[in-house]
Scaffold this motif. Structure first.
Motif, PDB file in Angstrom:
ATOM      1  N   HIS A 169       0.840  -1.197   0.000  1.00 46.53           N
ATOM      2  CA  HIS A 169       0.000   0.000   0.000  1.00 46.53           C
ATOM      3  C   HIS A 169       0.877   1.249   0.000  1.00 46.53           C
ATOM      4  O   HIS A 169       1.899   1.300   0.684  1.00 46.53           O
ATOM      5  CB  HIS A 169      -0.882   0.059   1.253  1.00 46.53           C
ATOM      6  CG  HIS A 169      -1.807  -1.100   1.387  1.00 46.53           C
ATOM      7  ND1 HIS A 169      -2.844  -1.329   0.524  1.00 46.53           N
ATOM      8  CD2 HIS A 169      -1.846  -2.115   2.292  1.00 46.53           C
ATOM      9  CE1 HIS A 169      -3.491  -2.424   0.890  1.00 46.53           C
ATOM     10  NE2 HIS A 169      -2.901  -2.919   1.951  1.00 46.53           N
ATOM     11  N   ALA A 170       0.441   2.261  -0.764  1.00 45.02           N
ATOM     12  CA  ALA A 170       1.153   3.538  -0.732  1.00 45.02           C
ATOM     13  C   ALA A 170       0.783   4.284   0.553  1.00 45.02           C
ATOM     14  O   ALA A 170      -0.340   4.172   1.051  1.00 45.02           O
ATOM     15  CB  ALA A 170       0.775   4.375  -1.945  1.00 45.02           C
ATOM     16  N   VAL A 171       1.724   5.011   1.088  1.00 45.91           N
ATOM     17  CA  VAL A 171       1.457   5.882   2.239  1.00 45.91           C
ATOM     18  C   VAL A 171       0.973   7.223   1.698  1.00 45.91           C
ATOM     19  O   VAL A 171       1.572   7.775   0.776  1.00 45.91           O
ATOM     20  CB  VAL A 171       2.730   6.048   3.094  1.00 45.91           C
ATOM     21  CG1 VAL A 171       2.510   7.078   4.194  1.00 45.91           C
ATOM     22  CG2 VAL A 171       3.128   4.700   3.692  1.00 45.91           C
ATOM     23  N   SER A 172      -0.081   7.736   2.259  1.00 44.60           N
ATOM     24  CA  SER A 172      -0.687   8.957   1.718  1.00 44.60           C
ATOM     25  C   SER A 172       0.218  10.174   1.966  1.00 44.60           C
ATOM     26  O   SER A 172       0.940  10.221   2.970  1.00 44.60           O
ATOM     27  CB  SER A 172      -2.042   9.207   2.383  1.00 44.60           C
ATOM     28  OG  SER A 172      -1.846   9.623   3.720  1.00 44.60           O
ATOM     29  N   PRO A 173       0.210  11.133   1.050  1.00 47.06           N
ATOM     30  CA  PRO A 173       0.970  12.371   1.278  1.00 47.06           C
ATOM     31  C   PRO A 173       0.604  13.027   2.604  1.00 47.06           C
ATOM     32  O   PRO A 173       1.482  13.583   3.286  1.00 47.06           O
ATOM     33  CB  PRO A 173       0.555  13.252   0.093  1.00 47.06           C
ATOM     34  CG  PRO A 173       0.150  12.278  -0.980  1.00 47.06           C
ATOM     35  CD  PRO A 173      -0.459  11.108  -0.267  1.00 47.06           C
ATOM     36  N   ALA A 174      -0.666  12.941   2.994  1.00 48.51           N
ATOM     37  CA  ALA A 174      -1.085  13.563   4.264  1.00 48.51           C
ATOM     38  C   ALA A 174      -0.371  12.914   5.442  1.00 48.51           C
ATOM     39  O   ALA A 174       0.053  13.590   6.391  1.00 48.51           O
ATOM     40  CB  ALA A 174      -2.600  13.435   4.420  1.00 48.51           C
ATOM     41  N   ALA A 175      -0.219  11.598   5.378  1.00 47.92           N
ATOM     42  CA  ALA A 175       0.461  10.898   6.471  1.00 47.92           C
ATOM     43  C   ALA A 175       1.921  11.318   6.532  1.00 47.92           C
ATOM     44  O   ALA A 175       2.477  11.533   7.619  1.00 47.92           O
ATOM     45  CB  ALA A 175       0.345   9.386   6.265  1.00 47.92           C
ATOM     46  N   VAL A 176       2.531  11.465   5.359  1.00 47.04           N
ATOM     47  CA  VAL A 176       3.931  11.907   5.323  1.00 47.04           C
ATOM     48  C   VAL A 176       4.041  13.305   5.918  1.00 47.04           C
ATOM     49  O   VAL A 176       4.927  13.599   6.736  1.00 47.04           O
ATOM     50  CB  VAL A 176       4.457  11.863   3.870  1.00 47.04           C
ATOM     51  CG1 VAL A 176       5.839  12.523   3.783  1.00 47.04           C
ATOM     52  CG2 VAL A 176       4.504  10.421   3.369  1.00 47.04           C
ATOM     53  N   THR A 177       3.119  14.178   5.525  1.00 50.47           N
ATOM     54  CA  THR A 177       3.161  15.563   6.010  1.00 50.47           C
ATOM     55  C   THR A 177       2.962  15.624   7.524  1.00 50.47           C
ATOM     56  O   THR A 177       3.602  16.425   8.220  1.00 50.47           O
ATOM     57  CB  THR A 177       2.080  16.396   5.288  1.00 50.47           C
ATOM     58  OG1 THR A 177       2.367  16.344   3.892  1.00 50.47           O
ATOM     59  CG2 THR A 177       2.080  17.840   5.777  1.00 50.47           C
ATOM     60  N   SER A 178       2.105  14.751   8.034  1.00 48.79           N
ATOM     61  CA  SER A 178       1.856  14.827   9.483  1.00 48.79           C
ATOM     62  C   SER A 178       3.112  14.414  10.255  1.00 48.79           C
ATOM     63  O   SER A 178       3.412  14.957  11.318  1.00 48.79           O
ATOM     64  CB  SER A 178       0.638  13.992   9.876  1.00 48.79           C
ATOM     65  OG  SER A 178       1.000  12.678  10.162  1.00 48.79           O
ATOM     66  N   ILE A 179       3.888  13.471   9.722  1.00 45.22           N
ATOM     67  CA  ILE A 179       5.156  13.106  10.387  1.00 45.22           C
ATOM     68  C   ILE A 179       6.164  14.251  10.220  1.00 45.22           C
ATOM     69  O   ILE A 179       6.947  14.560  11.138  1.00 45.22           O
ATOM     70  CB  ILE A 179       5.717  11.788   9.815  1.00 45.22           C
ATOM     71  CG1 ILE A 179       4.716  10.634  10.027  1.00 45.22           C
ATOM     72  CG2 ILE A 179       7.070  11.454  10.446  1.00 45.22           C
ATOM     73  CD1 ILE A 179       4.458  10.257  11.452  1.00 45.22           C
ATOM     74  N   ALA A 180       6.121  14.900   9.065  1.00 45.77           N
ATOM     75  CA  ALA A 180       7.033  16.035   8.857  1.00 45.77           C
ATOM     76  C   ALA A 180       6.771  17.122   9.914  1.00 45.77           C
ATOM     77  O   ALA A 180       7.711  17.745  10.440  1.00 45.77           O
ATOM     78  CB  ALA A 180       6.847  16.602   7.449  1.00 45.77           C
ATOM     79  N   GLU A 181       5.513  17.309  10.250  1.00 42.91           N
ATOM     80  CA  GLU A 181       5.186  18.297  11.282  1.00 42.91           C
ATOM     81  C   GLU A 181       5.759  17.896  12.646  1.00 42.91           C
ATOM     82  O   GLU A 181       6.264  18.737  13.398  1.00 42.91           O
ATOM     83  CB  GLU A 181       3.670  18.483  11.371  1.00 42.91           C
ATOM     84  CG  GLU A 181       3.155  19.343  10.216  1.00 42.91           C
ATOM     85  CD  GLU A 181       1.646  19.276  10.049  1.00 42.91           C
ATOM     86  OE1 GLU A 181       0.956  18.807  10.996  1.00 42.91           O
ATOM     87  OE2 GLU A 181       1.154  19.663   8.976  1.00 42.91           O
ATOM     88  N   VAL A 182       5.688  16.625  12.931  1.00 45.95           N
ATOM     89  CA  VAL A 182       6.285  16.147  14.183  1.00 45.95           C
ATOM     90  C   VAL A 182       7.776  16.455  14.187  1.00 45.95           C
ATOM     91  O   VAL A 182       8.342  16.930  15.186  1.00 45.95           O
ATOM     92  CB  VAL A 182       6.044  14.624  14.337  1.00 45.95           C
ATOM     93  CG1 VAL A 182       6.853  14.065  15.505  1.00 45.95           C
ATOM     94  CG2 VAL A 182       4.565  14.308  14.512  1.00 45.95           C
ATOM     95  N   LEU A 183       8.407  16.207  13.057  1.00 45.87           N
ATOM     96  CA  LEU A 183       9.859  16.419  12.970  1.00 45.87           C
ATOM     97  C   LEU A 183      10.217  17.894  13.080  1.00 45.87           C
ATOM     98  O   LEU A 183      11.319  18.244  13.500  1.00 45.87           O
ATOM     99  CB  LEU A 183      10.393  15.840  11.660  1.00 45.87           C
ATOM    100  CG  LEU A 183      10.455  14.306  11.619  1.00 45.87           C
ATOM    101  CD1 LEU A 183      10.531  13.811  10.185  1.00 45.87           C
ATOM    102  CD2 LEU A 183      11.665  13.802  12.420  1.00 45.87           C
TER     103      LEU A 183
END
Lengths: 522, 522
Positions: free
Chosen positions: B185-199
């Motif tokens: 399954h592909a990981v959604s761009p939104a999920a990537v962005t939410s981790i980027a915010e954590v970082l």
């Protein structure tokens, strides 16, 4: 007192005095508790380290077949139990009592799915024995006493006690006294009489004798019945423990090959089961029957497995052969053969030199086809056979038998392919200085599969198929392997060498191995 | 065409070209069929004989970790599967694709409860993978193609195909073409962005990297993220396959001991899981936590195990560290040490001499504590670790890896106690002339259990407890054992000897073993 301490004390009080062990972290409190048992009564728990769980479980099987009471095992979580399953399968088929202790993660730890977490109940279910998991340290003593009783409940079984780490280290352990195991059901006089009528019918009767009836009392009773009535007695194909030799009745075992068994039973009108199951083919073969009871024969049961089988057989003998004496095999040994070893002559070496009161752990497979004839008149001995067909039993069972009977010589007759399954049993034999003489029948092949490849009617076999049945590239040097595990070893290629080495091995205390080069029968 | 022939042809068509085998009678038609595959397309099934099922299953695991596609196994009935379970457990934890073929009795034979009959579904259930039993010869091809696809279905699993003997020998087999495995399954761009915010939060972040992210692409992306944000990357404790060495990012693995892991993660406010599970203690210890996520830390998941983990990590790196280069470890080797072998210096010998493009099968256990440091700057290599904690993996995995990559040197770093579980892997290495160099770390103890006995807080240990952790009476001579199985072997007691023997072993084709006397850390 913690749970582990109450477990060990309860086991010892119940007569379980040996624990074959391959522990891990979740069993460390059990291990620590081994030193805590009060030995003032002279009884303590002997921990015997095995280097693989298949050795642990096979040794527990061999111990109980000779001791007549269970040993404990100690296994590490699901994978440790997994490694021990094959020999527990053989024990299940042998109806051997074993108290099978499996450590588990702490109860609160299981939900985290740590790397070694697994579905232990799936594996204990496979064993089709008795299983309980201890719920609290306070319960462990009662659970242990129940496990011992369950293991001894006729006809005997593997009783598994799952012990979570926090129950093991938890406080509140209580020692519980022994629970007397249930006695076998008595066979009714009417059942005995009905079999007596079958025997008096004048029609051809075969007795199929198994379980405890393969001991002296059962064999004597069966011989009296056979003499008085003309019934043909056969032993089940793979008895857990068969007593035989000079001074005992000698019956054929039903053949492993369906063709043999059909030949033995041909003409039988009545098949009487005495602690044995109705005979079935070990494997299915295209176009051949699975059920080996002769067509048209009536099958009768004198005694089920959980009945007093020997008592029933003796009652039957008293009814139908009151004044008849059993026919006992005379003392007679083969002469020592000469020349290169063959499948025919190595058994004569064993027959000629088998010491008094020996125990034979028999996993000779195809190489052992002629062994029963060669040893029939040798001094009285016990034979422990491959009850469940799962190979790798022979060396562990020999190890456990030697722990149970330190004063008896144990002879492991071991096929080469099967030997490697549980070869580290040799190390435990060395550590415990056990009087085990292993003869590896080294025919450099899975010879039985060469035969089976033909018997199943597979197409003419090509090089790839043959490659998978061949153990000769490279040759396996069992002398080096044994020496690597601390067991003195020699190689025999002639009957004279085998005889000389066998005698020396029996004479010297401790384990020995003889790597005997035997050409394959096939 | 019979069922077995259609099975093998379908497997080969699906890219399964190696079958690690320990067959019995019920698998003889499969064995016979190995010679029937049309090799005109250049593809055929290679049968590799192993002398124990634990070697079969471990070799299939090692093969697939390197080949990136499954091998088949061939196991004999329930007991054969039982013997193979422990290494299938490790494969389950590694998410290794394996097509696990288990022969069974003929369907009509099962009701007779022949000696080897057992509840195979109980065992396949334990594996928690994919299981199917073939119902007719006509179905076998489709079942085989489905099994291959299921094994490869992300994140990978053990797919068991139970093959009754009569289905194997029955006519009507049909070859079925390959089924493309499902993509992750592909990981959604939104999920990537939410981790980027954590970082970007400025709070302390730890990345826990596992599964395919332990390959070069994942490690490079993680390094970029770490450089740009200050997040601390850690690798899961036991990666199935970790690529490392000079020219690659080098991250610490999370410690096996809970104390280590807690120290590594101290101060973490956000734990981001990248193809790894939340960290848990390997075992439970009285009064210590099971969950190793730092107290108060938030746990986030970038990618689940069945997602495109590497793709998600790269997308995250591109978002948060677009112009940042990964930090790569420089080529740097330890100097060759001198003097008697110690737990500290043997790893420097390996680090100094590790050949290019090596594969390390790491079951060094306590002796290997310092290995990662010593090899961090060695030439690029892959490390295969003990994913499921079930010991006895190292030699079989090395064997399978060498079959998958005949041109790469395979180094098995093997603890002594664990080695004996599946020692006959050496014989298969000799038969197949595999380039495996085994170094046995022979500290004459279950050293890890000495440590664990203290860590679990058991009472001061007495002589019986110590006896169960000791492998020194008698000493195990791995040189003799290896030679007995056809593998040339030497003994090393000094760093100089280890270096010389290791170089010679790497230089010469075929398997070698070095029995290295390493004092126990404890």
């Amino acid at each position: 007192m913690n749970g582990a301490q109450s477990l060990i004390r309860t086991l010892v009080d119940s007569g379980v005095e040996v624990c074959f062990s391959n522990p891990g972290t979740s069993e460390m409190h059990f291990v620590a508790a081994l030193d805590s048992v009060d030995a003032s009564g002279g009884r303590e728990m002997r921990g015997v380290l095995c280097l693989f769980e298949g050795v642990v479980t096979g040794a527990a099987d061999g111990y109980a077949r000779i001791a007549g009471k269970p040993a404990a095992t100690l296994l590490h979580l699901g994978p440790g139990l997994g490694n021990g399953l094959a020999n527990l399968h053989n024990a299940r088929r042998a109806h051997t009592p074993i108290v099978n202790i499996v450590g588990d993660h702490a109860t609160y730890h299981k939900k985290y799915d740590a790397p070694l977490e697994s579905d232990i109940p799936a594996l204990t279910g496979w064993l089709q024995g008795w299983t309980r998991e201890s719920d609290s340290a306070a319960d462990v003593g009662a659970d242990a006493a129940a496990a011992v009783a369950a293991s001894m409940d006729p006809p005997g079984r593997v009783a598994t006690l799952v012990l979570p780490a926090d129950i093991s280290w938890g406080d509140g352990g209580t020692v519980v006294g022994p629970i007397p195991p249930r006695k076998p059901h008595a066979v009714s006089p009417a059942a005995v009489t009905s079999i007596a009528e079958v025997l008096r019918s004048g029609e051809q009767v075969a007795l199929l004798i198994g379980g405890p009836a393969c001991g002296e009392a059962g064999l004597r009773a069966a011989s009296r019945i056979a003499s008085a009535t003309g019934a043909k007695p056969f032993l089940e194909t793979f008895p857990a423990r068969l007593t035989r030799g000079a001074g005992l009745p000698n019956f054929e075992r039903l053949g492993y090959l369906a063709e043999q068994a059909s030949y033995q039973l041909a003409g039988t009108k009545h098949l009487v089961l005495v602690g044995a199951k109705t005979p079935v083919s070990f494997f299915a073969y295209p176009g051949k029957p699975s059920d080996l009871a002769p067509e048209g024969a009536q099958v009768h049961t004198l005694a089920e497995l959980d009945h007093d089988i020997v008592g029933a057989l003796e009652a039957l003998a008293d009814e139908i052969a009151p004044d008849v004496e059993p026919v006992l095999h005379e003392a007679a040994r083969p002469t020592l053969p000469n020349g290169p070893l063959t499948p025919q002559n190595w058994v004569d070496v064993i027959g000629a030199l088998l010491p008094e009161n020996a125990i034979i752990s028999d996993e000779a497979n195809t190489s052992g086809l002629l062994l029963p004839t060669a040893t029939a008149g040798a001094p009285r001995h016990d034979v422990l056979t491959l009850t469940g067909g799962a190979i790798g039993q022979g060396l562990p069972v020999a190890t456990g038998a030697a722990i149970a009977a330190p004063d008896r010589p144990v002879i492991a007759l071991q096929a080469d392919g099967s030997a490697l399954y549980t070869i580290s049993a040799l190390w435990t034999q060395a550590r415990e200085n056990l009087n085990v003489t292993t003869v590896v029948l080294n025919n450099r092949a899975y010879a039985i599969l060469r035969m089976e490849l033909q018997r199943v009617g597979a197409e003419p076999n090509g090089p790839k198929a043959n490659e998978l049945l061949d153990l000769a590239r490279p040759d396996i040097d069992f002398v080096k392997i044994a020496e690597g595990m601390g067991v003195p070893a020699t190689k025999a290629t002639t009957a004279e060498e085998l005889a000389e080495q066998f005698q020396a091995a029996i004479r010297e205390p401790g384990p020995h191995l003889i790597d005997a080069a035997i050409p394959s029968l096939l």
